[in-house]
Scaffold this motif. Sequence first.
Motif, PDB file in Angstrom:
ATOM      1  N   LYS A   1       0.835  -1.201   0.000  1.00 34.95           N
ATOM      2  CA  LYS A   1       0.000   0.000   0.000  1.00 34.95           C
ATOM      3  C   LYS A   1       0.871   1.254   0.000  1.00 34.95           C
ATOM      4  O   LYS A   1       1.378   1.663   1.048  1.00 34.95           O
ATOM      5  CB  LYS A   1      -0.914   0.029   1.232  1.00 34.95           C
ATOM      6  N   PRO A   2       1.065   1.873  -1.150  1.00 34.18           N
ATOM      7  CA  PRO A   2       1.831   3.125  -1.182  1.00 34.18           C
ATOM      8  C   PRO A   2       1.168   4.191  -0.313  1.00 34.18           C
ATOM      9  O   PRO A   2      -0.060   4.238  -0.189  1.00 34.18           O
ATOM     10  CB  PRO A   2       1.793   3.525  -2.658  1.00 34.18           C
ATOM     11  N   PHE A   3       1.993   5.031   0.288  1.00 36.53           N
ATOM     12  CA  PHE A   3       1.498   6.149   1.085  1.00 36.53           C
ATOM     13  C   PHE A   3       1.573   7.396   0.207  1.00 36.53           C
ATOM     14  O   PHE A   3       2.621   7.704  -0.367  1.00 36.53           O
ATOM     15  CB  PHE A   3       2.354   6.329   2.337  1.00 36.53           C
ATOM     16  N   VAL A   4       0.467   8.115   0.096  1.00 35.33           N
ATOM     17  CA  VAL A   4       0.388   9.257  -0.816  1.00 35.33           C
ATOM     18  C   VAL A   4      -0.051  10.498  -0.049  1.00 35.33           C
ATOM     19  O   VAL A   4      -1.056  10.479   0.666  1.00 35.33           O
ATOM     20  CB  VAL A   4      -0.605   8.991  -1.968  1.00 35.33           C
ATOM     21  N   VAL A   5       0.721  11.577  -0.208  1.00 34.25           N
ATOM     22  CA  VAL A   5       0.350  12.874   0.357  1.00 34.25           C
ATOM     23  C   VAL A   5      -0.090  13.775  -0.789  1.00 34.25           C
ATOM     24  O   VAL A   5       0.685  14.044  -1.712  1.00 34.25           O
ATOM     25  CB  VAL A   5       1.523  13.529   1.106  1.00 34.25           C
ATOM     26  N   GLN A   6      -1.326  14.221  -0.738  1.00 36.42           N
ATOM     27  CA  GLN A   6      -1.859  15.121  -1.750  1.00 36.42           C
ATOM     28  C   GLN A   6      -1.822  16.555  -1.218  1.00 36.42           C
ATOM     29  O   GLN A   6      -2.207  16.817  -0.082  1.00 36.42           O
ATOM     30  CB  GLN A   6      -3.311  14.754  -2.081  1.00 36.42           C
ATOM     31  N   THR A   7      -1.333  17.484  -2.054  1.00 34.59           N
ATOM     32  CA  THR A   7      -1.425  18.908  -1.743  1.00 34.59           C
ATOM     33  C   THR A   7      -2.059  19.590  -2.950  1.00 34.59           C
ATOM     34  O   THR A   7      -2.308  18.953  -3.974  1.00 34.59           O
ATOM     35  CB  THR A   7      -0.036  19.532  -1.469  1.00 34.59           C
ATOM     36  N   THR A   8      -2.306  20.871  -2.852  1.00 32.91           N
ATOM     37  CA  THR A   8      -2.906  21.575  -3.985  1.00 32.91           C
ATOM     38  C   THR A   8      -1.951  21.660  -5.169  1.00 32.91           C
ATOM     39  O   THR A   8      -2.382  21.816  -6.311  1.00 32.91           O
ATOM     40  CB  THR A   8      -3.319  23.000  -3.577  1.00 32.91           C
ATOM     41  N   GLU A   9      -0.639  21.543  -4.910  1.00 35.82           N
ATOM     42  CA  GLU A   9       0.346  21.702  -5.972  1.00 35.82           C
ATOM     43  C   GLU A   9       0.985  20.394  -6.419  1.00 35.82           C
ATOM     44  O   GLU A   9       1.486  20.301  -7.535  1.00 35.82           O
ATOM     45  CB  GLU A   9       1.467  22.653  -5.509  1.00 35.82           C
ATOM     46  N   ALA A  10       1.014  19.391  -5.540  1.00 35.94           N
ATOM     47  CA  ALA A  10       1.802  18.203  -5.861  1.00 35.94           C
ATOM     48  C   ALA A  10       1.235  16.961  -5.190  1.00 35.94           C
ATOM     49  O   ALA A  10       0.384  17.036  -4.295  1.00 35.94           O
ATOM     50  CB  ALA A  10       3.259  18.410  -5.429  1.00 35.94           C
ATOM     51  N   LYS A  11       1.752  15.818  -5.647  1.00 35.20           N
ATOM     52  CA  LYS A  11       1.443  14.532  -5.038  1.00 35.20           C
ATOM     53  C   LYS A  11       2.757  13.842  -4.719  1.00 35.20           C
ATOM     54  O   LYS A  11       3.659  13.777  -5.555  1.00 35.20           O
ATOM     55  CB  LYS A  11       0.610  13.666  -5.991  1.00 35.20           C
ATOM     56  N   VAL A  12       2.868  13.333  -3.478  1.00 32.89           N
ATOM     57  CA  VAL A  12       4.079  12.652  -3.041  1.00 32.89           C
ATOM     58  C   VAL A  12       3.717  11.208  -2.729  1.00 32.89           C
ATOM     59  O   VAL A  12       2.850  10.947  -1.893  1.00 32.89           O
ATOM     60  CB  VAL A  12       4.676  13.325  -1.785  1.00 32.89           C
ATOM     61  N   ALA A  13       4.375  10.267  -3.406  1.00 29.46           N
ATOM     62  CA  ALA A  13       4.071   8.844  -3.228  1.00 29.46           C
ATOM     63  C   ALA A  13       5.292   8.107  -2.703  1.00 29.46           C
ATOM     64  O   ALA A  13       6.395   8.251  -3.237  1.00 29.46           O
ATOM     65  CB  ALA A  13       3.620   8.235  -4.553  1.00 29.46           C
ATOM     66  N   VAL A  14       5.091   7.290  -1.643  1.00 28.28           N
ATOM     67  CA  VAL A  14       6.199   6.548  -1.030  1.00 28.28           C
ATOM     68  C   VAL A  14       5.691   5.184  -0.576  1.00 28.28           C
ATOM     69  O   VAL A  14       4.487   4.931  -0.517  1.00 28.28           O
ATOM     70  CB  VAL A  14       6.780   7.298   0.186  1.00 28.28           C
ATOM     71  N   LEU A  15       6.640   4.312  -0.214  1.00 24.15           N
ATOM     72  CA  LEU A  15       6.297   3.030   0.397  1.00 24.15           C
ATOM     73  C   LEU A  15       6.624   3.040   1.884  1.00 24.15           C
ATOM     74  O   LEU A  15       5.883   2.523   2.701  1.00 24.15           O
ATOM     75  CB  LEU A  15       7.039   1.892  -0.311  1.00 24.15           C
ATOM     76  N   GLY A  16       7.739   3.616   2.229  1.00 24.89           N
ATOM     77  CA  GLY A  16       8.137   3.732   3.628  1.00 24.89           C
ATOM     78  C   GLY A  16       9.365   4.606   3.702  1.00 24.89           C
ATOM     79  O   GLY A  16      10.419   4.236   3.187  1.00 24.89           O
ATOM     80  N   THR A  17       9.259   5.774   4.310  1.00 24.75           N
ATOM     81  CA  THR A  17      10.362   6.723   4.294  1.00 24.75           C
ATOM     82  C   THR A  17      10.050   7.875   5.232  1.00 24.75           C
ATOM     83  O   THR A  17       8.992   7.911   5.866  1.00 24.75           O
ATOM     84  CB  THR A  17      10.582   7.257   2.864  1.00 24.75           C
ATOM     85  N   ALA A  18      10.969   8.837   5.334  1.00 26.28           N
ATOM     86  CA  ALA A  18      10.760  10.027   6.163  1.00 26.28           C
ATOM     87  C   ALA A  18      11.007  11.259   5.306  1.00 26.28           C
ATOM     88  O   ALA A  18      12.048  11.367   4.651  1.00 26.28           O
ATOM     89  CB  ALA A  18      11.701  10.014   7.369  1.00 26.28           C
ATOM     90  N   PHE A  19      10.047  12.175   5.311  1.00 27.42           N
ATOM     91  CA  PHE A  19      10.165  13.346   4.452  1.00 27.42           C
ATOM     92  C   PHE A  19       9.335  14.492   5.015  1.00 27.42           C
ATOM     93  O   PHE A  19       8.471  14.306   5.872  1.00 27.42           O
ATOM     94  CB  PHE A  19       9.710  13.024   3.027  1.00 27.42           C
ATOM     95  N   ASN A  20       9.609  15.697   4.510  1.00 31.22           N
ATOM     96  CA  ASN A  20       8.913  16.908   4.946  1.00 31.22           C
ATOM     97  C   ASN A  20       8.172  17.510   3.760  1.00 31.22           C
ATOM     98  O   ASN A  20       8.720  17.610   2.657  1.00 31.22           O
ATOM     99  CB  ASN A  20       9.921  17.930   5.486  1.00 31.22           C
ATOM    100  N   VAL A  21       6.917  17.895   3.980  1.00 32.98           N
ATOM    101  CA  VAL A  21       6.122  18.549   2.942  1.00 32.98           C
ATOM    102  C   VAL A  21       5.697  19.918   3.462  1.00 32.98           C
ATOM    103  O   VAL A  21       5.121  20.020   4.547  1.00 32.98           O
ATOM    104  CB  VAL A  21       4.872  17.728   2.570  1.00 32.98           C
ATOM    105  N   ASN A  22       6.001  20.960   2.693  1.00 34.26           N
ATOM    106  CA  ASN A  22       5.657  22.325   3.075  1.00 34.26           C
ATOM    107  C   ASN A  22       4.838  22.947   1.951  1.00 34.26           C
ATOM    108  O   ASN A  22       5.372  23.290   0.897  1.00 34.26           O
ATOM    109  CB  ASN A  22       6.939  23.135   3.317  1.00 34.26           C
ATOM    110  N   THR A  23       3.533  23.078   2.163  1.00 31.98           N
ATOM    111  CA  THR A  23       2.689  23.655   1.118  1.00 31.98           C
ATOM    112  C   THR A  23       2.760  25.177   1.111  1.00 31.98           C
ATOM    113  O   THR A  23       2.341  25.805   0.140  1.00 31.98           O
ATOM    114  CB  THR A  23       1.219  23.220   1.280  1.00 31.98           C
ATOM    115  N   PHE A  24       3.284  25.775   2.192  1.00 31.69           N
ATOM    116  CA  PHE A  24       3.464  27.228   2.193  1.00 31.69           C
ATOM    117  C   PHE A  24       4.490  27.621   1.131  1.00 31.69           C
ATOM    118  O   PHE A  24       4.292  28.567   0.374  1.00 31.69           O
ATOM    119  CB  PHE A  24       3.938  27.713   3.566  1.00 31.69           C
TER     120      PHE A  24
END
Length: 395
Positions: free
Chosen positions: A246-269
């Motif tokens: 099950k991929p993990f997906v972060v949706q924002t108004t500008e982008a989509k980030v898809a991962v399987l298992g990891t550590a990351f930072n998302v800043n929509t500002f």
Amino acid sequence: MNNTQDDNIRWDKLEEKLNESASDEAAGSDLTSEEQSVFLIFKKIRARLKPVDVQKSFPLEEGWTSLKERIEAAEGLQKGKLRSLRIFRYAAAAVLVIGVSGAAWWLITTRSDDANKKTIAKTKTEIHQKAELSPSDNVQIVMADGSKVDVDNHPKTITEANGVAIKTADGAVQYTAPAETSTQEVSYNSLIVPRGRRHQIILPDGTKVWLNSASKLSFPTVFAGKSREVQLDGEGYFDVKKDMTKPFVVQTTEAKVAVLGTAFNVNTFDKKITLENGSVKVTAHEQDVLLNPGEQANASGNLKKAFVNVKDVTAWKDGSIFLDNVTLAEIATVLERSFDYDFSFASPSVGLQRFTLGMKTPETLEEVLNNLRLLAPQLKFSVDGRKVLVSLEKE
């Protein structure tokens, strides 16, 4: 020179590389990431200084010690009590040449010599602090039916209709799904973190998310489909539980980030995605880019990536601040979210001055303003309630 344990920086190695860098473009390539950060900022300092002011050797460690003592004396602080401020340490060599105020001034602006002298001659800026530095709202969970739960006054456990348990403890919200989820009705919740607050949430799959101030995360209470999708508005740091199915997906108004298992930072500002470890695929504007650890994708226009210092990007998780070569207006935007204040400028030009600012877990806005005042004594901060007016002292 003896190496210190401060930031694990090899000062003698760094000094050697800085002295090589004027003629060798590859100088500094074998430094650690932390040393690279110092190296690059020192190069900026040297570029700003007049040639006559630049010494052949940069006495880094001695410069930092000398600077701390001078600031502590000026501020009436007990020896050794100065809060760590990276920009001072990085500017230490310049300080030995042109003094505390001079080094800060050369980092901030390129005004005329006469203007510099007048500014350096100024001492402290009066700060009128008239408001309590407390957040105006509490962290809230928006339930599937639209009702809101105040996390700060939340009962220990809430059980939703689909069997999902929601617990609050130790500054975190934890969702626990029932053992059988395939037939469970999927409902959506949101965690809203207001200005002046940060909060952590543990999602039903075990993924940990740290939300920065003025941020909102929307998510299903059960990940029952073929992917784990969440929606972010604001800034969040994700430590994703690995699940190859099950991929993990972060949706924002500008982008989509898809991962399987990891550590990351998302800043929509700022529309930026930064990878700490693992790998992620970022999709924006019909473009894809794969990130490796230490890389950051910028989705504000055409998708592009660059290497960054991840520790600086994620410093907010622990309440710290590190902003490299940004305008005072950009700093004000961060402080508005972090401390729940509204900033304005007496004139647009005031907000265009550039700073590099680093502070370890400042507890109040006043601490940050005091450090900005040390960097630029010409700045004046007038605080009225929760409003801050930034202006320049008359010369």
